[in-house]
Write a protein that holds these residues in place. Structure first.
Motif, PDB file in Angstrom:
ATOM      1  N   THR A  42       0.839  -1.198   0.000  1.00  0.00           N
ATOM      2  CA  THR A  42       0.000   0.000   0.000  1.00  0.00           C
ATOM      3  C   THR A  42       0.878   1.254   0.000  1.00  0.00           C
ATOM      4  N   PRO A  43       0.348   2.378  -0.502  1.00  0.00           N
ATOM      5  CA  PRO A  43       1.169   3.598  -0.624  1.00  0.00           C
ATOM      6  C   PRO A  43       1.874   4.022   0.663  1.00  0.00           C
ATOM      7  N   HIS A  44       1.209   3.928   1.807  1.00  0.00           N
ATOM      8  CA  HIS A  44       1.836   4.412   3.033  1.00  0.00           C
ATOM      9  C   HIS A  44       2.887   3.438   3.581  1.00  0.00           C
ATOM     10  N   LYS A  45       3.022   2.255   2.930  1.00  0.00           N
ATOM     11  CA  LYS A  45       4.016   1.272   3.365  1.00  0.00           C
ATOM     12  C   LYS A  45       5.226   1.212   2.428  1.00  0.00           C
ATOM     13  N   LYS A  46       5.236   2.037   1.378  1.00  0.00           N
ATOM     14  CA  LYS A  46       6.283   1.943   0.367  1.00  0.00           C
ATOM     15  C   LYS A  46       7.681   2.157   0.957  1.00  0.00           C
ATOM     16  N   ALA A  47       7.860   3.188   1.725  1.00  0.00           N
ATOM     17  CA  ALA A  47       9.191   3.503   2.279  1.00  0.00           C
ATOM     18  C   ALA A  47       9.663   2.394   3.214  1.00  0.00           C
ATOM     19  N   GLU A  48       8.754   1.909   4.060  1.00  0.00           N
ATOM     20  CA  GLU A  48       9.114   0.833   4.986  1.00  0.00           C
ATOM     21  C   GLU A  48       9.486  -0.431   4.222  1.00  0.00           C
ATOM     22  N   ALA A  49       8.741  -0.725   3.163  1.00  0.00           N
ATOM     23  CA  ALA A  49       9.009  -1.925   2.374  1.00  0.00           C
ATOM     24  C   ALA A  49      10.397  -1.882   1.747  1.00  0.00           C
ATOM     25  N   ARG A  50      10.821  -0.712   1.293  1.00  0.00           N
ATOM     26  CA  ARG A  50      12.168  -0.596   0.729  1.00  0.00           C
ATOM     27  C   ARG A  50      13.226  -1.036   1.726  1.00  0.00           C
ATOM     28  N   LYS A  66      17.226 -19.964  -6.002  1.00  0.00           N
ATOM     29  CA  LYS A  66      18.316 -19.768  -6.947  1.00  0.00           C
ATOM     30  C   LYS A  66      18.543 -18.302  -7.291  1.00  0.00           C
ATOM     31  N   GLU A  67      17.496 -17.498  -7.201  1.00  0.00           N
ATOM     32  CA  GLU A  67      17.605 -16.092  -7.585  1.00  0.00           C
ATOM     33  C   GLU A  67      16.638 -15.266  -6.756  1.00  0.00           C
ATOM     34  N   ARG A  68      17.143 -14.141  -6.238  1.00  0.00           N
ATOM     35  CA  ARG A  68      16.286 -13.201  -5.502  1.00  0.00           C
ATOM     36  C   ARG A  68      16.192 -11.918  -6.312  1.00  0.00           C
ATOM     37  N   ALA A  69      14.960 -11.564  -6.670  1.00  0.00           N
ATOM     38  CA  ALA A  69      14.712 -10.372  -7.476  1.00  0.00           C
ATOM     39  C   ALA A  69      13.936  -9.357  -6.648  1.00  0.00           C
ATOM     40  N   VAL A  70      13.850  -8.142  -7.141  1.00  0.00           N
ATOM     41  CA  VAL A  70      13.022  -7.102  -6.534  1.00  0.00           C
ATOM     42  C   VAL A  70      12.145  -6.505  -7.628  1.00  0.00           C
ATOM     43  N   ARG A  71      10.819  -6.506  -7.387  1.00  0.00           N
ATOM     44  CA  ARG A  71       9.934  -5.783  -8.301  1.00  0.00           C
ATOM     45  C   ARG A  71       9.762  -4.374  -7.758  1.00  0.00           C
ATOM     46  N   ILE A  72      10.290  -3.409  -8.484  1.00  0.00           N
ATOM     47  CA  ILE A  72      10.179  -2.008  -8.091  1.00  0.00           C
ATOM     48  C   ILE A  72       8.843  -1.451  -8.568  1.00  0.00           C
ATOM     49  N   ASN A  73       8.554  -0.221  -8.228  1.00  0.00           N
ATOM     50  CA  ASN A  73       7.392   0.466  -8.774  1.00  0.00           C
ATOM     51  C   ASN A  73       7.709   0.953 -10.186  1.00  0.00           C
ATOM     52  N   SER A  74       6.679   1.205 -10.953  1.00  0.00           N
ATOM     53  CA  SER A  74       6.881   1.597 -12.349  1.00  0.00           C
ATOM     54  C   SER A  74       7.564   2.955 -12.453  1.00  0.00           C
ATOM     55  N   VAL A  75       8.201   3.169 -13.575  1.00  0.00           N
ATOM     56  CA  VAL A  75       8.865   4.451 -13.826  1.00  0.00           C
ATOM     57  C   VAL A  75       7.843   5.582 -13.816  1.00  0.00           C
ATOM     58  N   GLU A  76       6.680   5.352 -14.392  1.00  0.00           N
ATOM     59  CA  GLU A  76       5.666   6.407 -14.477  1.00  0.00           C
ATOM     60  C   GLU A  76       5.078   6.779 -13.116  1.00  0.00           C
ATOM     61  N   SER A  77       5.243   5.911 -12.113  1.00  0.00           N
ATOM     62  CA  SER A  77       4.696   6.187 -10.781  1.00  0.00           C
ATOM     63  C   SER A  77       5.478   7.262 -10.038  1.00  0.00           C
ATOM     64  N   GLY A  78       6.714   7.501 -10.454  1.00  0.00           N
ATOM     65  CA  GLY A  78       7.577   8.445  -9.752  1.00  0.00           C
ATOM     66  C   GLY A  78       8.280   7.842  -8.548  1.00  0.00           C
ATOM     67  N   LEU A  79       8.035   6.547  -8.281  1.00  0.00           N
ATOM     68  CA  LEU A  79       8.628   5.881  -7.122  1.00  0.00           C
ATOM     69  C   LEU A  79       9.838   5.018  -7.474  1.00  0.00           C
ATOM     70  N   ALA A  80      10.063   4.824  -8.757  1.00  0.00           N
ATOM     71  CA  ALA A  80      11.120   3.899  -9.174  1.00  0.00           C
ATOM     72  C   ALA A  80      12.505   4.363  -8.725  1.00  0.00           C
ATOM     73  N   LEU A  81      12.776   5.650  -8.817  1.00  0.00           N
ATOM     74  CA  LEU A  81      14.096   6.153  -8.451  1.00  0.00           C
ATOM     75  C   LEU A  81      14.390   5.878  -6.975  1.00  0.00           C
ATOM     76  N   GLY A  82      13.414   6.119  -6.115  1.00  0.00           N
ATOM     77  CA  GLY A  82      13.600   5.837  -4.697  1.00  0.00           C
ATOM     78  C   GLY A  82      13.825   4.363  -4.428  1.00  0.00           C
ATOM     79  N   ASP A  83      13.080   3.513  -5.126  1.00  0.00           N
ATOM     80  CA  ASP A  83      13.262   2.063  -4.979  1.00  0.00           C
ATOM     81  C   ASP A  83      14.667   1.653  -5.395  1.00  0.00           C
ATOM     82  N   LEU A  84      15.080   2.118  -6.559  1.00  0.00           N
ATOM     83  CA  LEU A  84      16.393   1.744  -7.092  1.00  0.00           C
ATOM     84  C   LEU A  84      17.521   2.250  -6.205  1.00  0.00           C
ATOM     85  N   THR A  85      17.409   3.485  -5.749  1.00  0.00           N
ATOM     86  CA  THR A  85      18.460   4.065  -4.903  1.00  0.00           C
ATOM     87  C   THR A  85      18.687   3.218  -3.658  1.00  0.00           C
ATOM     88  N   GLU A  86      17.592   2.665  -3.104  1.00  0.00           N
ATOM     89  CA  GLU A  86      17.704   1.843  -1.896  1.00  0.00           C
ATOM     90  C   GLU A  86      18.246   0.451  -2.204  1.00  0.00           C
TER      91      GLU A  86
END
Length: 321
Positions: A42-50, A66-86
């Motif tokens: 949910t939106p208010h949990k995004k920062a904590e989830a990172r 065998k592999e651990r991946a992370v699904r980030i938020n979409s580029v258009e959401s404006g949240l992708a940069l914060g996800d990637l930086t973390e």
């Protein structure tokens, strides 16, 4: 670049905002577990989830995954940069799942952020044995289907395509039916584009049913897996751990298929040594395309943990007819 894990029969999403689910996922056996920062958070949990996902990545890799991946938020959401930086701060990160990839620019943005973020890290975090980052792109709209060729060539980090059926249905105002015929064009286009671009992973839609009345995997899950495999997909998304075993079993080569492939490979080696081109096996002609298919089956079976050497020993006397 270093060799990458391309066996992704099952890609299981784990909510990144739940410490309990993150901990529980460590005991699973799966080709790929994707810690989710997008739909299940949910939106208010995004920062904590990172932060939770970053800590999960920094733990030693579990034996069964065998592999651990992370699904980030979409580029258009404006949240992708914060996800990637973390998450790029973790030297254990190997794979990013990028949702809602509508055009090549989405992957170009992510690739540029990866390059700049890693180059800005302290030298010890840029060590040579840091694994390369792989990208998996979620195809979720009519626009993304029409842009598949450009998407597939957008980034050297791209390793596969994933079909998101529910968002695609929403975009086209269509209703998902048990037959899945309304998705036939999109699924075929994705599998074909990935093959043309030589991307190793083509991951099919989620099966929304995960439990029968008796607690066993539902029959529809197996049906969907076999249908996806026939279309050219080599993996499937999972939303519950109970789906993983069925998915990985069906997206592995079947025993009869492996036996045939090993026989072809052994006989083909002997035919090549004798200077023969086409030959026959069990009354059917074996030429170069068929032999190459057999070799691909043997490679995949070996990656899936099937004992190829034991089968080769059993059929070592196979001759080209």
């Amino acid at each position: 670049m270093a060799a990458r894990n391309t066996l992704r029969r099952a890609l299981l999403y784990v909510p990144g905002s739940s410490q309990r689910f993150l901990d529980k996922s460590r005991s699973l056996k799966a080709d790929c577990v994707a810690y989710d920062l997008e739909d299940s958070v949910t939106p208010h949990k995004k920062a904590e989830a990172r932060s939770l996902v970053r800590r999960a990545l920094d733990q030693p890799a579990p034996d069964g995954i065998k592999e651990r991946a992370v699904r980030i938020n979409s580029v258009e959401s404006g949240l992708a940069l914060g996800d990637l930086t973390e998450v790029l701060q973790s030297p254990s990160l190997t794979t990013l799942v990028i949702p809602k990839v509508n055009s090549a620019s989405d992957l170009t943005f992510v690739t540029d952020v990866i390059t700049h973020t890693i180059s800005a890290l302290p030298p010890e975090q840029q060590r040579e044995n840091r694994p390369p980052i792989s990208l998996l792109a979620l195809v979720e709209s009519a626009r993304s289907i029409t842009n598949l060729t450009q998407i597939c060539s957008a980034s050297p980090l791209l390793q596969g395509l994933i079909f998101a059926a529910e968002d695609f249905a929403l975009d086209l105002s269509i209703t998902r039916t048990p037959s899945l015929t309304e998705f036939l064009f999109a699924r075929s286009a994705i599998a074909t584009a990935a093959r043309a671009a030589e991307l190793p992973s083509t991951i099919d839609l989620v099966c929304t049913a995960y439990k029968s009345s008796d607690g066993s995997p539902p029959a529809v899950l197996e049906e969907e897996c076999r249908g996806g495999k026939r279309l050219g997909f080599n993996g499937k998304q999972c939303i519950h751990p109970s789906q993983v075993e069925t998915v990985q079993r069906i997206f592995s080569p079947e025993s009869e298929e492996v036996e045939w492939a090993v026989r072809v490979v052994i006989a083909d080696e002997k035919a090549a040594a004798a200077g023969r081109g086409a030959w026959t096996l069990d009354g059917k002609m074996i030429d170069v395309p068929v032999a190459e298919k057999a070799k691909a089956i043997v490679r995949r079976a070996d990656a899936c943990g099937i004992n190829i050497e034991e089968i080769r020993e059993r059929w070592k006397g196979q001759e080209p007819e």
